[in-house]
Design a protein around this motif. Structure first.
Motif, PDB file in Angstrom:
ATOM      1  N   ASP A   1      -5.658   1.923  13.052  1.00 16.54           N
ATOM      2  CA  ASP A   1      -5.794   1.840  14.510  1.00 16.54           C
ATOM      3  C   ASP A   1      -6.783   2.881  15.035  1.00 16.54           C
ATOM      4  OD1 ASP A   1      -4.030  -0.256  14.713  1.00 16.54           O
ATOM      5  OD2 ASP A   1      -2.314   0.984  15.255  1.00 16.54           O
ATOM      6  N   MET A   2      -6.712   4.101  14.541  1.00 18.84           N
ATOM      7  CA  MET A   2      -7.629   5.140  15.011  1.00 18.84           C
ATOM      8  C   MET A   2      -9.074   4.786  14.694  1.00 18.84           C
ATOM      9  SD  MET A   2      -5.811   8.854  14.486  1.00 18.84           S
ATOM     10  CE  MET A   2      -5.465   8.690  12.729  1.00 18.84           C
ATOM     11  N   TYR A   3      -9.307   4.345  13.471  1.00 22.23           N
ATOM     12  CA  TYR A   3     -10.673   3.989  13.097  1.00 22.23           C
ATOM     13  C   TYR A   3     -11.180   2.791  13.905  1.00 22.23           C
ATOM     14  CZ  TYR A   3     -10.476   7.163   9.084  1.00 22.23           C
ATOM     15  OH  TYR A   3     -10.388   8.275   8.284  1.00 22.23           O
TER      16      TYR A   3
ATOM     17  N   ASP B   1     -13.941   3.958  -1.391  1.00 18.57           N
ATOM     18  CA  ASP B   1     -14.528   2.648  -1.143  1.00 18.57           C
ATOM     19  C   ASP B   1     -14.116   2.075   0.203  1.00 18.57           C
ATOM     20  OD1 ASP B   1     -15.861   2.603  -3.573  1.00 18.57           O
ATOM     21  OD2 ASP B   1     -14.220   1.594  -4.615  1.00 18.57           O
ATOM     22  N   PHE B   2     -12.908   2.473   0.670  1.00 17.71           N
ATOM     23  CA  PHE B   2     -12.375   1.914   1.913  1.00 17.71           C
ATOM     24  C   PHE B   2     -11.910   3.040   2.826  1.00 17.71           C
ATOM     25  CE2 PHE B   2     -11.337  -1.050  -1.589  1.00 17.71           C
ATOM     26  CZ  PHE B   2     -12.152  -2.117  -1.217  1.00 17.71           C
ATOM     27  N   LEU B   3     -11.866   2.748   4.122  1.00 14.95           N
ATOM     28  CA  LEU B   3     -11.460   3.774   5.086  1.00 14.95           C
ATOM     29  C   LEU B   3     -10.010   4.189   4.901  1.00 14.95           C
ATOM     30  CD1 LEU B   3     -13.197   2.505   8.348  1.00 14.95           C
ATOM     31  CD2 LEU B   3     -13.668   4.653   7.154  1.00 14.95           C
ATOM     32  N   VAL B   4      -9.134   3.221   4.625  1.00 12.82           N
ATOM     33  CA  VAL B   4      -7.702   3.504   4.518  1.00 12.82           C
ATOM     34  C   VAL B   4      -7.159   2.872   3.232  1.00 12.82           C
ATOM     35  CG1 VAL B   4      -5.429   3.235   5.581  1.00 12.82           C
ATOM     36  CG2 VAL B   4      -7.442   3.556   7.028  1.00 12.82           C
ATOM     37  N   GLY B   5      -6.560   3.690   2.397  1.00 11.72           N
ATOM     38  CA  GLY B   5      -5.952   3.159   1.190  1.00 11.72           C
ATOM     39  C   GLY B   5      -6.973   2.691   0.175  1.00 11.72           C
ATOM     40  N   ASP B   6      -6.524   1.773  -0.672  1.00 15.04           N
ATOM     41  CA  ASP B   6      -7.363   1.318  -1.783  1.00 15.04           C
ATOM     42  C   ASP B   6      -7.702  -0.158  -1.697  1.00 15.04           C
ATOM     43  OD1 ASP B   6      -4.884   0.257  -2.266  1.00 15.04           O
ATOM     44  OD2 ASP B   6      -4.614   1.163  -4.244  1.00 15.04           O
ATOM     45  N   GLN B   7      -7.635  -0.722  -0.474  1.00 15.24           N
ATOM     46  CA  GLN B   7      -7.996  -2.123  -0.316  1.00 15.24           C
ATOM     47  C   GLN B   7      -8.638  -2.351   1.048  1.00 15.24           C
ATOM     48  OE1 GLN B   7      -4.027  -3.802  -0.779  1.00 15.24           O
ATOM     49  NE2 GLN B   7      -3.864  -4.155   1.425  1.00 15.24           N
ATOM     50  N   LEU B   8      -9.345  -3.457   1.151  1.00 19.77           N
ATOM     51  CA  LEU B   8     -10.019  -3.816   2.388  1.00 19.77           C
ATOM     52  C   LEU B   8      -9.013  -3.935   3.522  1.00 19.77           C
ATOM     53  CD1 LEU B   8     -12.873  -4.831   3.481  1.00 19.77           C
ATOM     54  CD2 LEU B   8     -11.917  -7.129   3.218  1.00 19.77           C
TER      55      LEU B   8
ATOM     56  N   TYR C   1      -2.617 -11.510   7.578  1.00 14.06           N
ATOM     57  CA  TYR C   1      -3.464 -11.728   6.406  1.00 14.06           C
ATOM     58  C   TYR C   1      -3.689 -10.467   5.575  1.00 14.06           C
ATOM     59  CZ  TYR C   1      -4.150 -16.238   8.545  1.00 14.06           C
ATOM     60  OH  TYR C   1      -3.931 -17.491   9.096  1.00 14.06           O
ATOM     61  N   ASN C   2      -2.711  -9.549   5.628  1.00 15.88           N
ATOM     62  CA  ASN C   2      -2.696  -8.382   4.739  1.00 15.88           C
ATOM     63  C   ASN C   2      -3.945  -7.512   4.890  1.00 15.88           C
ATOM     64  OD1 ASN C   2      -1.484  -6.739   2.779  1.00 15.88           O
ATOM     65  ND2 ASN C   2      -2.583  -7.743   1.114  1.00 15.88           N
ATOM     66  N   LEU C   3      -4.357  -7.304   6.125  1.00 14.69           N
ATOM     67  CA  LEU C   3      -5.511  -6.450   6.414  1.00 14.69           C
ATOM     68  C   LEU C   3      -5.114  -5.259   7.289  1.00 14.69           C
ATOM     69  CD1 LEU C   3      -8.074  -9.301   7.148  1.00 14.69           C
ATOM     70  CD2 LEU C   3      -8.134  -7.750   5.171  1.00 14.69           C
ATOM     71  N   TYR C   4      -3.822  -4.914   7.233  1.00 13.57           N
ATOM     72  CA  TYR C   4      -3.312  -3.880   8.128  1.00 13.57           C
ATOM     73  C   TYR C   4      -2.584  -2.772   7.372  1.00 13.57           C
ATOM     74  CZ  TYR C   4      -2.386  -2.807  13.094  1.00 13.57           C
ATOM     75  OH  TYR C   4      -2.383  -2.266  14.357  1.00 13.57           O
ATOM     76  N   GLY C   5      -3.028  -2.503   6.139  1.00 15.87           N
ATOM     77  CA  GLY C   5      -2.455  -1.416   5.366  1.00 15.87           C
ATOM     78  C   GLY C   5      -1.108  -1.743   4.756  1.00 15.87           C
TER      79      GLY C   5
ATOM     80  N   LYS D   1       1.988   4.431   8.383  1.00 18.87           N
ATOM     81  CA  LYS D   1       0.969   5.480   8.367  1.00 18.87           C
ATOM     82  C   LYS D   1      -0.421   4.874   8.177  1.00 18.87           C
ATOM     83  CE  LYS D   1       3.833   9.364   6.875  1.00 18.87           C
ATOM     84  NZ  LYS D   1       4.046  10.431   5.857  1.00 18.87           N
ATOM     85  N   ASP D   2      -0.515   3.906   7.265  1.00 22.55           N
ATOM     86  CA  ASP D   2      -1.792   3.210   7.095  1.00 22.55           C
ATOM     87  C   ASP D   2      -2.215   2.556   8.406  1.00 22.55           C
ATOM     88  OD1 ASP D   2      -2.008   3.903   4.461  1.00 22.55           O
ATOM     89  OD2 ASP D   2      -1.714   1.879   3.653  1.00 22.55           O
TER      90      ASP D   2
END
Length: 220
Positions: free
Chosen positions: A93-95, A144-151, A79-83, A87-88
């Motif tokens: 995974d770390m967070y 706004d988000f921990l990784v990248g520019d999307q949820l 569902y496109n929630l994995y970067g 690298k994303d």
């Protein structure tokens, strides 16, 4: 095959709660089968549904997935929630592992004796404030988000962790303004906002029935 994913677990948070969060955030309706008797659990074992004799188990896309981490990875990727790339995913995974460390302390607390439970309560506060939250506070500086520019899964997991810890220490975000802002923003994502409303599949703090049910079903 179920048209909607079917989650098999106890009627409580435990290891399945993050699965509920991720499905809900992805906007995926799902069903639940609550395991509250030893017979139900043994039937799943006899039918070969539980690869490692453990729940939760998620029936989805013709598969019977077990192991919480594997289930969450599949949902996040589907569902496109994995970067956007490997690298994303590594950063997500770390967070996620960090917030999982905190939530494990919270989720195991109801199973402890009273004196150990109190020690765990203080440990949760210490670890959260001094080891984990400073990392997320820094990561969300001007972002706004921990990784990248999307949820991503990392954001959803962090919000779940924040709300879980706040139930035990309601003033803990006072020293973390970025996390406070993050909580307010991510809570307004439409699918998450719906999940946070009464009547959703979100489970409350373990009640008096939850621990005895788990111990009885698993013969612990």
């Amino acid at each position: 095959m179920c048209e909607k994913p079917m989650l098999y677990y106890f009627n409580g948070r435990g290891r399945a709660e993050s699965i509920r969060w991720l499905l809900a955030a992805a906007g995926v309706p799902f069903l639940e089968t609550f395991i509250d008797t030893r017979e139900q659990y043994e039937k799943l074992l006899e039918d070969g549904c539980l690869l490692f004799q453990q729940i939760p188990m998620l029936e989805i896309d013709g598969m019977k997935l077990v192991q919480t981490r594997a289930i969450l990875c599949y949902i996040a990727a589907k569902y496109n929630l994995y970067g956007k790339d490997l690298k994303d995913r590594a950063h997500i995974d770390m967070y996620v592992e960090g917030t999982a460390d905190v939530m494990a302390l919270v989720l195991t607390r109801p199973f402890l004796a009273e004196n150990e439970s109190q020690k765990q309560l203080e440990l949760i506060k210490d670890r959260t404030m001094n080891r984990y939250y400073p990392v997320y506070e820094k990561a969300l500086q001007d972002k706004d988000f921990l990784v990248g520019d999307q949820l991503s899964w990392a954001d959803i997991h962090l919000l779940e962790c924040i709300l879980m810890v706040e139930e035990l220490h309601d003033d803990i975000l006072c020293q973390f303004p970025n996390l406070l802002d993050f909580k307010e923003r991510i809570s307004q994502v439409p699918t998450i906002k719906t999940f946070l409303q009464p009547g959703s599949p979100k489970k409350p703090i373990a009640d008096a029935n939850y621990v005895p049910t788990v111990l009885r079903v698993l013969h612990l």
